[in-house]
Design an enzyme around this catalytic site. Sequence first.
Site, PDB file in Angstrom:
ATOM      1  N   LYS A  43      -3.682   4.076  34.433  1.00 46.02           N
ATOM      2  CA  LYS A  43      -3.955   5.264  35.134  1.00 46.02           C
ATOM      3  C   LYS A  43      -4.778   5.031  36.276  1.00 46.02           C
ATOM      4  O   LYS A  43      -4.817   5.684  37.427  1.00 46.02           O
ATOM      5  CB  LYS A  43      -4.244   6.232  34.388  1.00 46.02           C
ATOM      6  CG  LYS A  43      -3.084   6.776  33.209  1.00 46.02           C
ATOM      7  CD  LYS A  43      -1.973   7.451  34.013  1.00 46.02           C
ATOM      8  CE  LYS A  43      -0.982   8.127  33.101  1.00 46.02           C
ATOM      9  NZ  LYS A  43       0.060   8.633  33.848  1.00 46.02           N
ATOM     10  N   GLU A 102      -4.590  16.915  35.272  1.00 49.54           N
ATOM     11  CA  GLU A 102      -3.992  17.404  34.066  1.00 49.54           C
ATOM     12  C   GLU A 102      -3.951  15.741  33.273  1.00 49.54           C
ATOM     13  O   GLU A 102      -4.060  14.923  33.882  1.00 49.54           O
ATOM     14  CB  GLU A 102      -2.487  17.806  34.359  1.00 49.54           C
ATOM     15  CG  GLU A 102      -1.591  16.767  34.494  1.00 49.54           C
ATOM     16  CD  GLU A 102      -1.522  15.789  35.569  1.00 49.54           C
ATOM     17  OE1 GLU A 102      -2.251  16.307  36.602  1.00 49.54           O
ATOM     18  OE2 GLU A 102      -0.853  14.726  35.658  1.00 49.54           O
ATOM     19  N   SER A 124       1.019  -0.813  29.198  1.00 48.26           N
ATOM     20  CA  SER A 124       0.320   0.023  30.040  1.00 48.26           C
ATOM     21  C   SER A 124      -1.071   0.491  29.780  1.00 48.26           C
ATOM     22  O   SER A 124      -1.647   1.014  30.812  1.00 48.26           O
ATOM     23  CB  SER A 124       1.127   1.252  30.511  1.00 48.26           C
ATOM     24  OG  SER A 124       1.715   1.879  29.347  1.00 48.26           O
TER      25      SER A 124
END
Lengths: 276, 404
Positions: free
Chosen positions: B96, B118, B386
């Site tokens: 991210k 968010e 990830s």
Amino acid sequence: MNRIEHNRIDQRFAALKAQGRTALIPYITAGDPAPAHTVDFMHACVEAGADVIELGVPFSDPMADGPVIQKACERALVHGTRLQHVLEMVAEFRQRDSETPVVLMGYLNPIERMGYEVFTRQAQASGVDGVLVVDMPPEEAGDNAALFAEHGLQSIFLLAPTTSEARARAICEHGEGYLYYVSLKGVTGAATLDADAVGEQLNKLRRITELPLCVGFGIRDGATAAAIGRVADGVIVGSALVGRIAEHADDPASVPAALKSILGEMREALDREAVG
Amino acid sequence: MSRFHDLTQLPDARGHFGPYGGRFVSETLSFALEELENIYASLKNDPEFQAEFDNDLKHYVGRPSPLYHAERWSREIGGAQIWLKREDLNHTGAHKVNNTIGQALLAKKAGKPRVIAETGAGQHGVATATVAARLGLKCEIYMGAEDVERQKLNVYRMHLLGAKVVPVESGSRTLKDAMNEALRDWVTNVDDTFYIIGTVAGPHPYPMLVRDFSAVVGREARRQSLEQIGRLPDALVACVGGGSNAMGLFYPFVEDDDVAMYGVEAGGEGVATGRHAAPLTANAPRGVLHGNRTYLMSDEGGQVADTQSISAGLDYPGVGPEHALWKDVGRVRYVAADDNEVLAAFRELTLVEGIMPALESSHALAHAKKLAGEMSPEQHIVVNLSGRGDKDIHTVAKLDGIEF
């Protein structure tokens, strides 16, 4: 064909203009607090002096709405209120009221799921006059706006204080019925309102459109309605009404009187301005 | 030329990926999105901006992340060789941060002193709070109340980083509701606020710019494959919620027709039960949510459906619009892994390789295991690992009957 003359929204605004009066446009969420009451509430609005009714189609994700209307959607959805039922409510309303324009206001997905052809056909048959889809700006409306028009449904669009002049021109070009000017940055139910600033913005818009300019967001009582009524062709009142319905949710029979009280005060204040 | 060349030319000027994407927002947001589009257009090909981005990725995030050959696990499975793209080793522990670094640089260029985001699992929230701390930006993170409960560790991390975490009590109290609330904040505070969206969804230009910032993963993986394997891999596997890590890995391989791609959605209790978060696998109808048209789980009345997944980060009823198109044109195969398969993969990788994966990434691992078993040892699969699994220890421990 004189489609325009046959549309209730255009007729209503033409009549108001002739009388020098300002439109009073209540918004209520269909199915709140339960579907059985909505049609009664609509009639109560008309009796209190409403000129157009914006009927909210409840949605699970009302992104442009504040907590008051979010909760109204949740109450309506708990009872299973869906677009199909909202159309049935309009049809029932039309049995006793063939004159007051009804605009459906909501989000795109329920219409997308029903299918645009089916929706427009049924909306027309039910007696809907206009559609305001919050998350469908003109550039995404595509063929839908034409489809709506074919079925006598006017496309109402939003304008915001942040809308650029170029966009405003495009929106005015596509808009029908009236334009809904969002007076504040924010979501529905937000706090304060500067009538003079709104007036200035509306004056700019009047140079590019002849559509009636109605103002929503921040109108909560007779005083705010009158202040906006001085500069706008119509005032839209949503969260203040929906908040009142919420207070009476346990006793829906008392809601019509409550609606009449708040709308009556606004009607009186607006008409006083018109006379003065 | 690749038969998928056209896919590299998207989105069109108005943000459409075929019938998907677009900018379905209230007029109150149009200005902010136009502004963002202009800022991005002016910086996208600016060498100075790119150099700043690359520099941050190298020295702050720690890129490039390794491409690790999971030899022991591959041997145990007895099929294809599995390679893990180690995004779990990035600063903040997930992919991210690649995107938040990019968007925070945009916020800085736009002169916005406040950022909002968010978050579902909390990884995007942590990554946003991290870059906000570094750049001295005020930061508020919207998180579904249910996810605040599921991801206490990340909530506390965000507090420590100086961010305010706002629990969202509306709707289903998960990721989609957090996004609604962030959008509401943005319309209200658009003058001083930049909204850092954490996935390849939302209104145009978000799906495009989040893709562009995330694609560093695939560019590295492609180069590393050539160096370490000696050729391109046979298949890529990544989990898909909104789809940013999958997009990041897949995008630079789009025109490599011989590289198969698998996007793994959250099967929850099983796609057949209806309690899942797998709109592509389940062939959900077309719908509009959060500013774009895509595959969207909703009921017959168009109300957005509640989703179900063991991983908060994949608990989303829609999916990025570019994935929707890639499904239709057959560039990527979308499948699902259910909660039990995911937990098994989580435990297996931890035990066999000493790498504890995030539950989100464990979806990709679960499918990679199946796929590898059907392939030969001469073939190669690259899996996007990830994120790391520390944040999920409470969830897994609870299933083992352990409370901390």
